[in-house]
Design a protein around this motif. Sequence first.
Motif, PDB file in Angstrom:
ATOM      1  N   PRO A  30      37.128  16.262 -62.289  1.00 56.76           N
ATOM      2  CA  PRO A  30      38.570  16.237 -62.528  1.00 56.76           C
ATOM      3  C   PRO A  30      38.927  16.013 -63.999  1.00 56.76           C
ATOM      4  O   PRO A  30      40.018  16.373 -64.440  1.00 56.76           O
ATOM      5  CB  PRO A  30      39.061  15.078 -61.666  1.00 56.76           C
ATOM      6  N   ALA A  31      38.017  15.452 -64.781  1.00 54.01           N
ATOM      7  CA  ALA A  31      38.293  15.176 -66.193  1.00 54.01           C
ATOM      8  C   ALA A  31      38.058  16.389 -67.087  1.00 54.01           C
ATOM      9  O   ALA A  31      38.896  16.712 -67.928  1.00 54.01           O
ATOM     10  CB  ALA A  31      37.438  14.007 -66.670  1.00 54.01           C
ATOM     11  N   CYS A  32      36.912  17.080 -66.913  1.00 51.26           N
ATOM     12  CA  CYS A  32      36.575  18.164 -67.843  1.00 51.26           C
ATOM     13  C   CYS A  32      36.386  19.522 -67.167  1.00 51.26           C
ATOM     14  O   CYS A  32      36.253  20.530 -67.851  1.00 51.26           O
ATOM     15  CB  CYS A  32      35.320  17.802 -68.633  1.00 51.26           C
ATOM     16  N   GLY A  33      36.302  19.548 -65.832  1.00 47.52           N
ATOM     17  CA  GLY A  33      36.105  20.814 -65.128  1.00 47.52           C
ATOM     18  C   GLY A  33      34.657  21.239 -65.034  1.00 47.52           C
ATOM     19  O   GLY A  33      34.361  22.317 -64.535  1.00 47.52           O
ATOM     20  N   GLY A  34      33.734  20.403 -65.502  1.00 47.27           N
ATOM     21  CA  GLY A  34      32.307  20.731 -65.444  1.00 47.27           C
ATOM     22  C   GLY A  34      31.754  20.605 -64.031  1.00 47.27           C
ATOM     23  O   GLY A  34      32.417  20.100 -63.120  1.00 47.27           O
ATOM     24  N   SER A  35      30.538  21.068 -63.855  1.00 50.46           N
ATOM     25  CA  SER A  35      29.920  21.001 -62.529  1.00 50.46           C
ATOM     26  C   SER A  35      29.471  19.572 -62.223  1.00 50.46           C
ATOM     27  O   SER A  35      29.091  18.816 -63.111  1.00 50.46           O
ATOM     28  CB  SER A  35      28.739  21.963 -62.436  1.00 50.46           C
ATOM     29  N   VAL A  36      29.533  19.218 -60.945  1.00 53.70           N
ATOM     30  CA  VAL A  36      29.199  17.860 -60.524  1.00 53.70           C
ATOM     31  C   VAL A  36      28.109  17.883 -59.462  1.00 53.70           C
ATOM     32  O   VAL A  36      27.869  18.902 -58.811  1.00 53.70           O
ATOM     33  CB  VAL A  36      30.436  17.121 -59.959  1.00 53.70           C
ATOM     34  N   GLU A  37      27.444  16.752 -59.301  1.00 53.07           N
ATOM     35  CA  GLU A  37      26.471  16.576 -58.244  1.00 53.07           C
ATOM     36  C   GLU A  37      26.841  15.337 -57.446  1.00 53.07           C
ATOM     37  O   GLU A  37      27.356  14.357 -57.993  1.00 53.07           O
ATOM     38  CB  GLU A  37      25.052  16.455 -58.797  1.00 53.07           C
ATOM     39  N   LYS A  38      26.620  15.402 -56.150  1.00 59.26           N
ATOM     40  CA  LYS A  38      26.931  14.295 -55.258  1.00 59.26           C
ATOM     41  C   LYS A  38      25.825  13.260 -55.378  1.00 59.26           C
ATOM     42  O   LYS A  38      24.634  13.591 -55.343  1.00 59.26           O
ATOM     43  CB  LYS A  38      27.023  14.815 -53.831  1.00 59.26           C
ATOM     44  N   LEU A  39      26.197  11.990 -55.509  1.00 63.43           N
ATOM     45  CA  LEU A  39      25.230  10.913 -55.630  1.00 63.43           C
ATOM     46  C   LEU A  39      25.029  10.237 -54.283  1.00 63.43           C
ATOM     47  O   LEU A  39      25.931  10.202 -53.447  1.00 63.43           O
ATOM     48  CB  LEU A  39      25.714   9.870 -56.640  1.00 63.43           C
ATOM     49  N   ILE A  40      23.865   9.688 -54.090  1.00 70.09           N
ATOM     50  CA  ILE A  40      23.586   8.876 -52.916  1.00 70.09           C
ATOM     51  C   ILE A  40      23.750   7.434 -53.357  1.00 70.09           C
ATOM     52  O   ILE A  40      23.060   6.961 -54.256  1.00 70.09           O
ATOM     53  CB  ILE A  40      22.157   9.123 -52.396  1.00 70.09           C
ATOM     54  N   SER A  41      24.714   6.766 -52.761  1.00 65.35           N
ATOM     55  CA  SER A  41      24.977   5.397 -53.169  1.00 65.35           C
ATOM     56  C   SER A  41      24.737   4.442 -52.015  1.00 65.35           C
ATOM     57  O   SER A  41      24.655   4.836 -50.855  1.00 65.35           O
ATOM     58  CB  SER A  41      26.408   5.260 -53.692  1.00 65.35           C
ATOM     59  N   GLN A  42      24.643   3.178 -52.339  1.00 68.08           N
ATOM     60  CA  GLN A  42      24.366   2.146 -51.364  1.00 68.08           C
ATOM     61  C   GLN A  42      25.576   1.958 -50.459  1.00 68.08           C
ATOM     62  O   GLN A  42      26.716   2.023 -50.900  1.00 68.08           O
ATOM     63  CB  GLN A  42      24.059   0.848 -52.099  1.00 68.08           C
ATOM     64  N   SER A  43      25.318   1.711 -49.190  1.00 67.19           N
ATOM     65  CA  SER A  43      26.421   1.528 -48.252  1.00 67.19           C
ATOM     66  C   SER A  43      27.133   0.206 -48.513  1.00 67.19           C
ATOM     67  O   SER A  43      26.579  -0.712 -49.093  1.00 67.19           O
ATOM     68  CB  SER A  43      25.912   1.575 -46.816  1.00 67.19           C
ATOM     69  N   GLY A  44      28.343   0.121 -48.026  1.00 70.06           N
ATOM     70  CA  GLY A  44      29.160  -1.063 -48.263  1.00 70.06           C
ATOM     71  C   GLY A  44      29.087  -2.098 -47.167  1.00 70.06           C
ATOM     72  O   GLY A  44      29.888  -3.009 -47.132  1.00 70.06           O
ATOM     73  N   PHE A  45      28.147  -1.988 -46.252  1.00 68.48           N
ATOM     74  CA  PHE A  45      28.037  -2.987 -45.194  1.00 68.48           C
ATOM     75  C   PHE A  45      26.576  -3.219 -44.860  1.00 68.48           C
ATOM     76  O   PHE A  45      25.719  -2.416 -45.169  1.00 68.48           O
ATOM     77  CB  PHE A  45      28.805  -2.551 -43.939  1.00 68.48           C
TER      78      PHE A  45
END
Length: 82
Positions: A30-45
Motif C-alpha cells: 500500500p505504500a509503494c506499490g511493490g510486490s509483497v510476500e505473505k509472512l508466517i507469524s506466531q499465533s496470538g493464543f
Amino acid sequence: MPLYEYHCKSCDQTFELRQKFSDAPASECPACGGSVEKLISQSGFSLKGGGWYGDGYGGSKAAPAAPACPSGGNCAGCPSAS
C-alpha cells in the motif's frame, strides 16, 4: 476476520491486513506499490491447562491427602504450632 502479515520486497516495509479467508492474498504494497510476500507469524493464543480431555476423559488423579494432625485435626495443640 484473521490478521495477515506481509513484507514488501521493494521498500522493506512490513504491514498487516485484516482479510477474510476467502479473500485473495495481497499482491502489492500500500505504500509503494511493490510486490509483497505473505509472512508466517506466531499465533496470538496458546492453549494452557488440562483442557476438556484432561479434565473429563483423561482420568483424574486424586490429590494427595493432607497429613493427619496427631491432635485430631486441631493444629493448635501441635508442638510445631507454638
